[in-house]
Design an enzyme around this catalytic site. Structure first.
Site, PDB file in Angstrom:
ATOM      1  N   SER A   1       0.800  -0.790  -0.014  1.00 12.02           N
ATOM      2  CA  SER A   1      -0.086  -0.232   0.007  1.00 12.02           C
ATOM      3  C   SER A   1       1.210   1.303   0.250  1.00 12.02           C
ATOM      4  CB  SER A   1      -0.782  -0.193   1.840  1.00 12.02           C
ATOM      5  OG  SER A   1      -2.135   0.840   1.309  1.00 12.02           O
TER       6      SER A   1
ATOM      7  N   TYR B   1      -6.950  14.568   0.070  1.00  9.92           N
ATOM      8  CA  TYR B   1      -6.578  15.124  -0.133  1.00  9.92           C
ATOM      9  C   TYR B   1      -7.818  15.772  -1.538  1.00  9.92           C
ATOM     10  CZ  TYR B   1      -3.334  13.303   2.546  1.00  9.92           C
ATOM     11  OH  TYR B   1      -2.789  12.979   4.398  1.00  9.92           O
TER      12      TYR B   1
ATOM     13  N   ARG C   1       0.692  -1.127   6.583  1.00 10.93           N
ATOM     14  CA  ARG C   1       1.830  -1.602   8.454  1.00 10.93           C
ATOM     15  C   ARG C   1       2.064  -2.747   7.919  1.00 10.93           C
ATOM     16  NH1 ARG C   1      -3.238   1.142  11.774  1.00 10.93           N
ATOM     17  NH2 ARG C   1      -4.206  -0.382  10.072  1.00 10.93           N
TER      18      ARG C   1
HETATM   19  C1  FNR Z   1      -0.252   5.426   4.819  1.00 12.14           C
HETATM   20  N1  FNR Z   1      -2.034   5.431   3.903  1.00 12.14           N
HETATM   21  C2  FNR Z   1      -1.398   6.224   2.011  1.00 12.14           C
HETATM   22  N2  FNR Z   1      -2.624   6.222   1.887  1.00 12.14           N
HETATM   23  C3  FNR Z   1      -2.080   6.275   0.352  1.00 12.14           C
HETATM   24  O1  FNR Z   1      -2.943   6.279  -0.364  1.00 12.14           O
HETATM   25  N3  FNR Z   1      -1.289   7.158   0.609  1.00 12.14           N
HETATM   26  C4  FNR Z   1      -0.031   7.372   1.411  1.00 12.14           C
HETATM   27  O2  FNR Z   1       0.701   8.425   0.566  1.00 12.14           O
HETATM   28  C5  FNR Z   1      -0.461   7.032   2.548  1.00 12.14           C
HETATM   29  N4  FNR Z   1       0.482   7.289   3.320  1.00 12.14           N
HETATM   30  C6  FNR Z   1       0.748   6.865   4.720  1.00 12.14           C
HETATM   31  C7  FNR Z   1       1.706   6.760   5.301  1.00 12.14           C
HETATM   32  C8  FNR Z   1       1.762   5.523   6.672  1.00 12.14           C
HETATM   33  C9  FNR Z   1       2.980   5.512   7.377  1.00 12.14           C
HETATM   34  C10 FNR Z   1       0.650   4.652   6.653  1.00 12.14           C
HETATM   35  C11 FNR Z   1       0.975   4.071   8.229  1.00 12.14           C
HETATM   36  C12 FNR Z   1      -0.938   4.746   6.150  1.00 12.14           C
HETATM   37  C13 FNR Z   1      -2.827   4.559   4.087  1.00 12.14           C
HETATM   38  C14 FNR Z   1      -1.938   3.272   3.835  1.00 12.14           C
HETATM   39  O3  FNR Z   1      -1.775   2.982   2.487  1.00 12.14           O
HETATM   40  C15 FNR Z   1      -3.110   2.129   3.779  1.00 12.14           C
HETATM   41  O4  FNR Z   1      -4.634   2.291   3.639  1.00 12.14           O
HETATM   42  C16 FNR Z   1      -3.419   2.367   5.848  1.00 12.14           C
HETATM   43  O5  FNR Z   1      -2.593   2.396   6.355  1.00 12.14           O
HETATM   44  C17 FNR Z   1      -4.355   0.589   5.988  1.00 12.14           C
HETATM   45  O6  FNR Z   1      -4.050  -0.320   5.569  1.00 12.14           O
HETATM   46  P1  FNR Z   1      -3.408  -1.199   6.878  1.00 12.14           P
HETATM   47  O7  FNR Z   1      -2.592  -0.709   7.062  1.00 12.14           O
HETATM   48  O8  FNR Z   1      -4.195  -1.721   7.872  1.00 12.14           O
HETATM   49  O9  FNR Z   1      -2.983  -2.598   5.956  1.00 12.14           O
END
Ligand code: FNR
Length: 361
Positions: free
Chosen positions: A23, A185, A329
């Site tokens: 992700s 955004y 994550r």
């Molecule tokens: C993110 N997320 C995120 N989403 C996105 O579309 N663009 C981005 O740049 C980011 N940046 C980002 C940074 C960090 C440190 C985290 C933890 C999360 C959201 C991420 O892509 C994801 O959608 C969520 O974290 C939910 O998924 P998980 O972590 O439960 O697998």
């Protein structure tokens, strides 16, 4: 036989070796004005050696004022493409597809990075004026940066910036371009009546509020080669049930509207307003939205949110709830998520460890 986590998947002529996608996750670690650094090479490179099918960059800004923080990645010049080229090349050499998320932070721009407090930055301390469909600041605790309602010229500038960014991304060697229309955004701000109070062609009706996402995805699709895929990440719902807001039904309609220009909808949720009520943040917490869009449209979907266990990711694919398992994550905890998943699911013969590491097997 039904597809599972280790079944390859093709979008146009691009084939991912399995259904795991890293992700997009901001690293706030760019140099100068948005240039990729050693951090991006090592961080994204290790997730590619870890076996994922698709490795997506963090939100990469299409213009400077579209960055969340001054430390975000950017892709608005040849220099940005040159800095990202080794990242894309290494991901590809490791057998994964390199993907880039193209983004504009709108009213959530101009903040310090998380470990500096994510506080609003003003023009006199490294920040800038933000732009949005309407001049409502993101409800920060205090002192948001100056915000301006976008003119029609501003809108055209942003559409063009996504197009130019797509060209630079292709030059850098990426295989998949993703339009970031989620998480409050800029593009999500246009979609949701909570943030969009315009009365021109870009506000009001559903058709008007979705016009910018449509135009931008169309523009990226025009620049991106025909044999390579374009994804769109959306927030399926604003999670604001008690007021007029963006809903899952709207997302299904939007997906339909994008069906001829997008190859996959990457289905996230929320992020538009701090009053959001998230029903759960447990395992698979956003999967039902992805599943609904998959069922009610002809589009492929990626599910994201609370996917941490190999068997859980595998079940999403086997049960045809999603086409990709997008893991955020858990990839920060374990860059080798996919290789470890193969061990746990008795599928070692369907992944390849890097030859350099085979003496450890
Ligand atoms: C993110 N997320 C995120 N989403 C996105 O579309 N663009 C981005 O740049 C980011 N940046 C980002 C940074 C960090 C440190 C985290 C933890 C999360 C959201 C991420 O892509 C994801 O959608 C969520 O974290 C939910 O998924 P998980 O972590 O439960 O697998």
């Amino acid at each position: 036989m039904a597809d599972d986590l280790f079944s390859p998947i093709s979008f146009r002529d691009s084939t991912a070796r399995n259904r795991v996608m890293v992700s997009p996750m901001c690293q706030y670690s760019s140099a100068g004005d948005g240039l990729a650094t050693d951090w991006h090479r090592v961080h994204l490179g290790s997730r590619a050696t870890g076996g994922a099918g698709i490795v997506m960059t963090e939100a990469t800004a299409v213009e400077p004022r579209g960055r969340i923080s001054p430390n975000d990645l950017g892709i608005w010049s040849d220099e940005h493409a040159d800095a990202l080229e080794p990242v894309a090349r290494f991901i590809r050499e490791q057998g994964a597809l390199p993907a880039i998320q193209l983004a504009h932070a709108g009213r959530k721009a101009s903040k310090s990075r998380p470990w500096a407090g994510s506080t609003p930055l003003q023009p006199d301390n490294g920040g800038w004026e933000t732009v949005a469909p309407s001049a409502d600041p993101w409800p920060y605790d205090s002192d948001p940066p100056r915000i301006r309602e976008m003119t029609t010229d501003d809108i055209q500038t942003v559409v063009d910036a996504f197009g130019t960014a797509a060209q630079h991304s292709f030059d850098a060697g990426f295989e998949i371009a993703e339009v970031h229309a989620a998480h409050g955004y800029l593009l999500h701000e246009f979609l949701s009546p909570v943030a969009n109070h315009r009365d021109d062609d870009y506000g009001g009706s559903f058709e008007n509020r979705t016009r910018l996402v449509r135009e931008i995805t169309e523009t990226v699709r025009t620049i991106w080669p025909d044999d390579k895929p374009v994804f769109v990440r959306i927030s399926a719902t604003d999670w604001l049930p008690n007021r007029e807001s963006w809903t899952v039904e709207d997302s299904v309609r939007l997906a339909d509207r994008l069906a001829d220009v997008a190859d996959l909808i990457d289905v996230s949720a929320g992020g538009l307003h701090p009053a959001q009520q998230i029903p759960s943040t447990g395992p698979n917490y956003q999967v039902p939205y992805a599943e609904q869009i998959r069922e009610e449209t002809d589009l492929s979907v990626g599910a994201v949110g609370g996917i941490t266990e190999p068997a859980q990711a595998d079940a999403l694919i086997r049960n045809e709830r999603a086409d990709l398992a997008i893991v955020g994550r858990e990839h920060l905890r374990d860059p080798y998520f996919t290789l470890h998943a193969a061990e746990k699911l008795d599928a070692e013969d369907r992944v390849e460890w890097p030859v350099q590491y085979r003496r450890a097997l």
